[in-house]
Design an enzyme around this catalytic site. Structure first.
Site, short mmCIF file in Angstrom:
data_model
loop_
_atom_site.label_atom_id
_atom_site.label_comp_id
_atom_site.label_asym_id
_atom_site.label_seq_id
_atom_site.Cartn_x
_atom_site.Cartn_y
_atom_site.Cartn_z
N GLY A 1 0.83 -1.20 0.00
CA GLY A 1 0.00 0.00 0.00
C GLY A 1 0.86 1.24 0.00
N LEU A 2 1.20 1.74 -1.19
CA LEU A 2 2.10 2.90 -1.27
C LEU A 2 1.29 4.17 -1.53
CD1 LEU A 2 5.18 3.13 -0.94
CD2 LEU A 2 5.37 3.24 -3.44
N GLY A 3 0.31 4.39 -0.66
CA GLY A 3 -0.46 5.62 -0.71
C GLY A 3 0.19 6.66 0.20
N ASN B 1 -6.48 3.51 9.10
CA ASN B 1 -7.55 4.17 9.83
C ASN B 1 -8.59 3.13 10.22
OD1 ASN B 1 -6.54 6.80 9.62
ND2 ASN B 1 -7.49 7.12 7.62
N LYS C 1 -7.44 8.32 18.22
CA LYS C 1 -7.32 8.61 16.78
C LYS C 1 -8.62 8.28 16.05
CE LYS C 1 -5.44 9.43 12.74
NZ LYS C 1 -4.66 8.42 12.03
N SER D 1 -7.99 12.06 4.28
CA SER D 1 -7.92 10.95 3.32
C SER D 1 -9.29 10.65 2.72
CB SER D 1 -7.37 9.70 4.01
OG SER D 1 -8.17 9.32 5.11
#
EC number: 1.1.1.169
Length: 379
Positions: A13-15, A119, A224, A316
């Protein structure tokens, strides 16, 4: 002379979050960082667009410098080396976790360190019940709760807009292991290769790493979660940058947080009873969840972190609605609704979060419709 050992860390996951982590690992450690892509097509697209470089702009530093680093190796299911994975970071969207992990499951075993940096809540249950069902061959599981504000702009550049650190802890596979002694942290700090890498002094300082027990991390995760339950859907619904809503967000944040806390206190009862049960016991860290996770304090904290520290950030979920991508609402506000149902609570106890989730989903549908049919406001 023997060359020093070099850790390999695969990133799935290279976001936004995968990129900010990868860049700082390349800046401050000697780890071999290997991005994993979901297909050969996506790998080729990355190589064509970025030339095997990953970059991030640090907006909070003077001059907003861009840091760009080459990655020595990238892989996808078709090109994967077929060797066991030592360290795996998962930063995909929560709803993508199962599908993203699937091609790499044969290379994940009981010696693998797997850390989730995502998240929302509910992925642990997914991993336990649907993915790693064999209790004897489960990886060492960790969670990262990241508070850095990062978003991708229209030019495709990832922007690190706010610095706020990351908590990490070992995740328990069973509820009986939820409360951990300090010795669990000490053992991982001394013997676990992933923890040792993430707590290397230079990287830990620059990235704000805090290694803790699960209950401390869960405390941070719920903190969070409340930030996300407010900032993500509300900015998506309003289509605004975080800081724009600072003066008017209080009432809706109060409604969201008050409802979330009522449900979370039931679902995570051992955490909310922790202080009265373990206070004064030197084997366990001191922690008073009820002093922090109150409606008034969290409205103040969400506003401070979301609208002040990350005032220039675009959440996001807003980014996903702008780029017409699926949103993680089922793992944020939708998770609270699901919890209430699983706990057989009154359906009215989650009506605010249900409505917020429906509005965020509606915003995405509206944006998708406008991309096809045009914006009727301009007629």
């Amino acid at each position: 002379m023997t060359a020093p050992h070099r850790s390999t860390i695969h990133i799935l996951g290279l976001g936004a979050m995968g990129t900010v982590l990868a860049v700082d690992l390349l800046r401050f450690t000697n780890a071999l960082v290997v991005p994993l892509f979901r297909s050969q097509e996506r790998l080729a697209q990355f190589q064509k667009t970025n030339g095997n470089n990953i970059s991030i702009r640090k907006l909070y530093l003077e001059g907003s410098p861009i840091f760009s680093y080459p990655v020595e190796k990238c892989e996808c299911p078709e090109t994967f080396s077929k060797k066991p994975i030592d360290n795996l970071v998962v930063t995909t969207k929560t709803y993508q976790t199962k599908e993203a992990l699937a091609p790499y499951l044969p290379y994940i075993n009981k010696n693998t360190n797997l850390i989730l940096i995502q998240n929302g809540l509910g992925v642990l249950e997914l991993l336990r019940e649907e993915i790693f069902t064999d209790s004897k061959n489960r990886p060492h599981l960790f969670q990262g709760v990241i508070s850095h504000g990062v978003y991708q702009d229209k030019a495709g550049v990832f922007n690190h807009a706010g610095w706020a650190g990351m908590k990490i802890a070992k995740l328990p596979w069973t509820e009986e292991e939820m409360i951990q002694k300090k010795s669990v942290v000490e053992d991982d700090a001394a013997n676990n290769s992933l923890v040792k890498l993430l707590t290397e002094p230079k990287f830990a300082k620059e990235f704000g790493i805090e290694h803790s027990t699960y209950q401390e991390m869960l405390f941070g995760q719920l903190f969070k979660f409340l930030v996300n339950a407010c900032m993500n859907p509300v900015t998506a619904i309003l289509d605004c940058v975080n800081g724009e809503m600072k003066a008017s967000c209080g009432p809706v944040f109060t409604s969201i947080i008050d409802e979330c806390l009522q449900i979370l206190r039931v679902a995570y009862r051992p955490l909310f009873q922790y202080h009265e049960k373990y206070s004064g016991n030197e084997e366990y860290p001191e922690m008073d969840v009820n002093a922090v996770l109150t409606t008034d304090n969290m409205v103040s904290e969400v506003t401070r972190i979301g609208c002040d520290i990350n005032s220039r950030n675009s959440s996001s979920m807003r980014q996903d609605t702008l780029f017409l991508r699926d949103i993680e609402i089922e793992y944020i506000n939708g998770y609270v609704v699901k919890l209430a149902d699983n706990l057989n609570l009154d359906p009215n106890c989650c009506k605010v979060n249900k409505t917020i989730g429906e509005l965020a989903t509606m915003r995405l549908a509206l944006n998708r419709s406008r991309s096809i049919n045009g914006d009727w406001r301009k007629d």
